[in-house]
Design a protein around this motif. Structure first.
Motif, short mmCIF file in Angstrom:
data_model
loop_
_atom_site.label_atom_id
_atom_site.label_comp_id
_atom_site.label_asym_id
_atom_site.label_seq_id
_atom_site.Cartn_x
_atom_site.Cartn_y
_atom_site.Cartn_z
N ILE A 71 -3.82 2.33 15.65
CA ILE A 71 -3.16 1.94 16.90
C ILE A 71 -4.01 0.96 17.70
N ASP A 72 -5.29 1.26 17.83
CA ASP A 72 -6.13 0.46 18.73
C ASP A 72 -6.82 -0.72 18.07
N LEU A 73 -7.10 -0.60 16.76
CA LEU A 73 -7.97 -1.57 16.12
C LEU A 73 -7.25 -2.41 15.07
N LYS A 122 -4.02 -2.33 14.13
CA LYS A 122 -2.65 -2.73 14.48
C LYS A 122 -1.88 -3.10 13.21
N LEU A 123 -1.41 -4.37 13.10
CA LEU A 123 -0.61 -4.69 11.92
C LEU A 123 -1.44 -5.20 10.74
N ASP A 124 -2.74 -5.24 10.95
CA ASP A 124 -3.62 -5.69 9.88
C ASP A 124 -3.74 -4.59 8.83
N ASP A 125 -3.32 -4.90 7.61
CA ASP A 125 -3.39 -3.83 6.60
C ASP A 125 -4.36 -4.16 5.46
N THR A 126 -5.39 -4.94 5.80
CA THR A 126 -6.40 -5.22 4.78
C THR A 126 -7.23 -3.96 4.53
N SER A 127 -7.94 -3.98 3.40
CA SER A 127 -8.72 -2.81 3.03
C SER A 127 -9.99 -2.69 3.86
N HIS A 128 -10.46 -1.46 4.04
CA HIS A 128 -11.70 -1.20 4.76
C HIS A 128 -12.55 -0.23 3.95
N ASP A 129 -13.86 -0.31 4.24
CA ASP A 129 -14.76 0.66 3.61
C ASP A 129 -14.69 1.99 4.34
N ILE A 130 -14.75 3.07 3.61
CA ILE A 130 -14.90 4.37 4.25
C ILE A 130 -16.01 5.14 3.54
N LEU A 131 -16.54 6.11 4.26
CA LEU A 131 -17.65 6.88 3.74
C LEU A 131 -17.23 8.33 3.50
N ALA A 176 0.25 6.02 7.18
CA ALA A 176 0.23 6.98 8.29
C ALA A 176 1.51 6.84 9.10
N ASP A 177 2.35 7.84 9.03
CA ASP A 177 3.57 7.84 9.83
C ASP A 177 3.22 8.40 11.20
N LEU A 178 2.91 7.49 12.13
CA LEU A 178 2.32 7.92 13.40
C LEU A 178 3.33 8.59 14.32
N LYS A 179 4.61 8.39 14.05
CA LYS A 179 5.61 9.04 14.89
C LYS A 179 5.78 10.50 14.50
N LYS A 180 5.69 10.73 13.20
CA LYS A 180 5.90 12.11 12.71
C LYS A 180 4.60 12.81 12.38
#
Lengths: 699, 240
Positions: free
Chosen positions: A29-31, A33-42, A146-150
């Motif tokens: 929501i905050d960061l 938004k509509l950008d759906d590129t990949s990110h690193d996670i740990l 992520a279905d943020l509404k449900k």
């Protein structure tokens, strides 16, 4: 050699903490938004082990090989974020691809993404990066929507393992065994201590893969993977041990990280046979007794081409099929669901602490029809919500006026603007604001009344039909109107359908709260009246009209304005409404429900503490007097000439239906003729010498 | 013996001030580190509040076995579901080197336990949230059937000293948490200390005579009484 069994690796089982889904939502929501590129996670994993059940009755269980995502998963991947991982865990770097829509999620080229990660691992092996930082061998992929509404999360993990042309076998005599079968306990202890030191030095990040050997003076030594060339100098092949933190807890199989480690060993150092130590500890207990050792081998003719091998390792879903999973976080994140949970828990506390036999489920399922959405209707509705009642329907035909909001707690000043909103609908809307879980609606209907002649027959017919249907579809009918005769039709309908009818009426500083009697169809039992021996036997409890000796008629006619509006002390309505709801709740706890006999006086000094319900007694009528701040409990018998609930009236209604009602609306004296009240009048007038008091004249 | 050297008594036993809570919590942390061998207690962590000093709390994560309950009613549904109708990924052949594990054989739950100071009750409060492996939380009913040991169920329902389970926002994290209601905690802590008729009523140092529990031992004593209701044990190692 081909007769030796294949080494079979235990795949990861993903474990996602709720906090991870929380963070993903906020970032989306905050960061992103509509950008759906990949990110690193740990992510992280711990070594496998069995856990002792916290419950004495259950056996120990083996933990699945968990790859976990927690709170810190989105932190930048660096030494600092590694150090924030839970104690005794090992890092694993993943790539998350979060799509914008469910459709994107479905059509995503999953194989391409998986292949990207596989190639990355392959490159790291070839470039030597994975030797320096072996945690890079455990890269993984996570695709999500992520279905943020449900508050619903669709996700799928991939844990790529490189598959070489030839598979690794268990070496001859190299079957997997627990460490204590092979090592002396003092060696195990030395190993544990030395590994702890090694881990501290590596600050966990690269402690997941290591080398083990015995020195010349028989000391157990630990080394990093990058020391491979020097560390094993002078060792027999049998003395070389490669260790890894093993997420598997199965005594028969090593875990997933070993797969890419073996590819690395083969590719970089031409290892064809090696002893493997599967390090397994119980976190915090300094217990490594579940650690295993096995030897694996591959024909030394086996070659790895320079081409990136294919990868396997998509996680199966709970059905054991290759497919995504979904997690429903609504109970934790959806405010409406949270309100449900909290209301439920609060009421349960009452049951557990005070009234063990409280039938909360029954109360919760009770459908309540509130006729009148004024002062009484609003307070009754609020009080019902407090008890966890969900189904509340309002009927009213008025609009919110400027004087209403201060006395009627479901309305606000804005509701009275521009002519005022419809009361029934507005009450329902605002009730939903108080508690979104309520199942409520408002109906703008005028209740046809005796002595109020019909102006439009089709309208009246549809109003009657609607009210009949509403009474039928509810369990409890509350009569909360401001006139006497508007209570006639619902009283008749309630009696005819044997519903629990709760009636509340207000004077200036007096009120009556009562339940209407319902005839006990169980003829064997004649004991339906007052249960107190002091009282005369009452066959059936009366209704609001049973004590009348006149039929209801137009009470609004020939009155001044102050008489038409109910002028009452403001606190009275809240008091009476609360009694009405509590009376309903008590009646629901009686096995006979609306048929339950009336209790009268519960002597506070009495030693007899048994009451007819777990909540205490259930009276028939409560008459309250605010001048003295006291209540009287009164029992009234059903009257066989009653204009609303007597057999004569009910039979007439049953056989003639609307035609009967129409006659009553046009001429209320018809009711008196029908019931014999008219005859009674004539007789008494003939008798002459006493005056009928028009006021209620109770027992 | 941690409590022989530094024994401090509470000003108003059984109530704690926030400062006393922090001392009590940190002593508990020490005890948990020392009891490692016995209980794996090293897993407790002290968390400082991001902005406010002195508003920290204790936390730990546990993995526990999910209780199989016969009393589980039929309308109980698993929240964890799979997505239907998704095209599957092709993984050409079943890979022979992958161990085929019967799906979802081991049922386990993750529990977050937090020990937080309650300003209103002036006692520590045990907060907890319980999750399935995919992060979905347990429902109210599941908590009663899967987390609470059956022999304790009546206890918690009649709300003896455990005070029953409620839900509210975590005071620091501001997300909903379950907690054991602290309304009976003070009574409980009072009831466990010996109360011999003290003759030195006005003495400043009569705490010992009253058998009160010093700050350092407060949390372990309290937790050993209330924790096991929700699967949290305080082993003997904490008292050595």
């Amino acid at each position: 050699m081909s007769s030796n069994p294949l080494v079979q690796f235990v795949p990861y089982s993903s474990a996602v903490e709720a906090a991870f889904w929380h963070t993903l939502s906020t970032r989306k929501i905050d960061l992103y938004k509509l950008d759906d590129t990949s990110h690193d996670i740990l992510g992280y994993y711990s070594t496998g082990h069995t856990i002792t059940s916290q419950h004495a009755t259950e056996a120990n269980i083996s933990m699945p090989a968990r790859l976990c995502l927690g709170t810190g998963a989105f932190d930048d991947v660096n030494a600092a974020s590694f150090s924030r991982l839970p104690p005794f865990s090992y890092p694993s770097i993943g790539t998350i691809k979060n799509t914008n829509t469910i459709e994107d999620f479905k059509v995503l080229d999953k194989n391409a993404l998986f292949k990207e990660i596989t190639e990355q691992i392959w490159q790291d092996i070839n470039s030597g990066k994975a030797v320096k930082n072996p945690y890079l061998l455990t890269r993984f992929l996570l695709i999500t929507f992520a279905d943020l509404k449900k508050y619903k999360y669709h996700y799928w993990f991939g844990f790529p393992a490189l598959v070489t042309e030839t598979s690794w076998n268990v070496a001859k005599n190299g079957e997997i065994k627990v460490i204590s079968d092979l090592w002396e306990s003092k060696d195990i202890e030395r190993f544990r201590e030395n590994y702890d030191l090694f881990r501290q030095k590596q600050s966990c990040a690269n402690a997941g893969f290591f080398l083990v050997k015995r020195s010349n003076d028989n000391e157990i030594m630990i080394g990093g993977l990058s020391e491979f060339d020097t560390f094993f100098e002078g060792c027999d092949s049998d003395e070389k041990i490669v260790g890894f933190a093993d997420p598997s807890s199965l005594p028969t199989n090593p875990g997933w990280p070993l797969r890419n480690l073996l590819v690395l060993l083969q590719r970089r150092w031409n290892v064809y046979k090696i002893k493997i130590l599967c390090y397994r500890e119980i976190p915090g207990k300094k217990d490594i007794s579940q650690t295993c050792i096995l030897s694996v081998e591959i024909p030394n003719t086996a070659k790895i081409s320079d081409e990136c091998p294919k990868g396997v390792g998509w996680e199966k879903n709970s059905q054991g099929k290759l497919g995504p999973r979904s997690a429903d976080l609504a109970p934790l994140m959806d405010p409406t669901r949270l309100a449900d949970t909290s209301v439920d828990l609060n009421l349960k506390l009452m049951r557990w602490r005070i009234v063990p036999n409280l039938q909360l489920e029954k109360i919760r399922e009770t459908k309540c029809l509130l006729l009148g959405a004024g002062t009484l209707g609003c307070y009754v509705a609020r009080c019902l919500l407090g008890w966890g009642v969900r189904h509340i329907t309002f009927v009213d035909n008025a609009r919110v006026s400027f004087s209403n909001p201060v006395r009627q707690p479901l309305f606000f000043f804005e509701d009275s603007l521009e002519g005022g909103k419809l009361k029934a609908q507005t009450a329902a809307e605002n009730l939903k604001k108080v508690y979104p879980g309520s199942i409520t609606e408002g109906h703008n209907i005028s209740i046809p009344m005796p002595g109020h002649p019909i102006t439009s027959e089709s309208q009246t017919r549809s109003d009657v039909e609607k009210i009949t249907q509403l009474v039928d579809s509810h369990d409890v009918i509350f009569l909360l109107m401001d006139s006497r005769e508007s209570r006639w039709l619902p009283t008749l309908l309630g009696a005819s359908m044997r519903k629990l009818v709760i009636n509340t009426a207000l004077g200036f500083d007096t009120y009556v709260v009562m339940r209407h009697g319902v005839k006990d169809l169980d003829s064997a039992s004649k004991l339906t009246g007052a249960s107190s021996s002091k009282m005369p036997e009452v066959k059936q409890l009366g209704c609001y009209f049973c004590n009348d000796i006149v039929a209801p008629t137009d009470s609004l006619k020939d009155r001044t304005l102050d008489q038409q509006c109910t002028v009452t002390r403001p606190g009275l309505s809240a008091i009476a409404s609360a009694y009405a709801v509590e009376l309903m709740v008590s009646v629901l706890h009686h096995e006979k429900g609306p048929v339950a006999p009336a209790d009268t006086i519960n002597d506070p000094g009495s030693t007899d503490i048994s009451t007819s319900t777990p909540l205490g007694i259930i009276p028939h009528q409560i008459r309250g007097f605010l001048t003295n701040f006291n209540n009287l409990l009164i029992v009234g018998q059903a009257y066989d000439k009653c204009t609303a609930c007597s057999d004569k009236i009910l039979e007439e209604y049953k056989s003639n239906g609307f035609e009967f009602l129409k006659r009553v609306f046009d001429s209320p004296t018809y009711l008196e003729e029908l019931t014999g009240l008219a005859k009674l009048h004539q007789e008494s007038e003939a008798a002459g010498d006493f005056v009928w008091d028009e006021e209620d004249n109770e027992l | 013996m941690t409590n022989t050297l530094t024994q401090t008594y509470l000003k108003q036993y059984p109530f704690l001030t926030r400062q006393e809570f922090e001392i009590a919590a940190k002593s508990f942390l020490e005890q948990s580190k020392k009891s490692v061998r016995e209980d794996g207690g090293d897993l407790w962590v002290w968390n400082e509040h991001e902005k406010l000093k002195g508003f920290g709390y204790l936390s730990r994560k546990s993995i526990i076995q999910k209780l199989k309950s016969e009393s589980l009613n039929e309308n109980f549904t698993f929240i964890t579901t799979d997505d239907e109708n998704f095209e599957q990924v092709e993984e050409e052949l079943e890979d022979p080197s992958t161990l085929n594990i019967a799906s979802e054989t081991t049922e386990y739950l993750t529990v977050d336990y937090h020990i937080i100071y309650s300003t209103s009750y002036k006692v520590p409060v045990l907060y907890f949230n319980t999750y399935h492996k995919d992060g979905t939380p347990l429902t109210n009913d599941e908590i009663y059937s899967c987390l609470i040991e059956p022999s304790r169920l009546e206890d918690i329902k009649t709300a003896g000293f455990h005070g029953g389970i409620s839900q509210q926002d975590h005071p620091t994290l501001l997300i909903p948490f379950y907690y054991l209601h602290p309304c009976e905690t003070a009574t409980l802590m009072k009831s466990i200390v010996d109360k011999p008729q003290s003759t030195i009523l006005n003495s400043n140092n009569n705490n010992l005579l009253n058998g009160e529990i010093p700050i350092e031992g407060y949390i372990r004593s309290w937790l050993s009484l209330v924790g096991n209701v929700v699967g949290l044990k305080v082993g003997i190692g904490y008292f050595l």
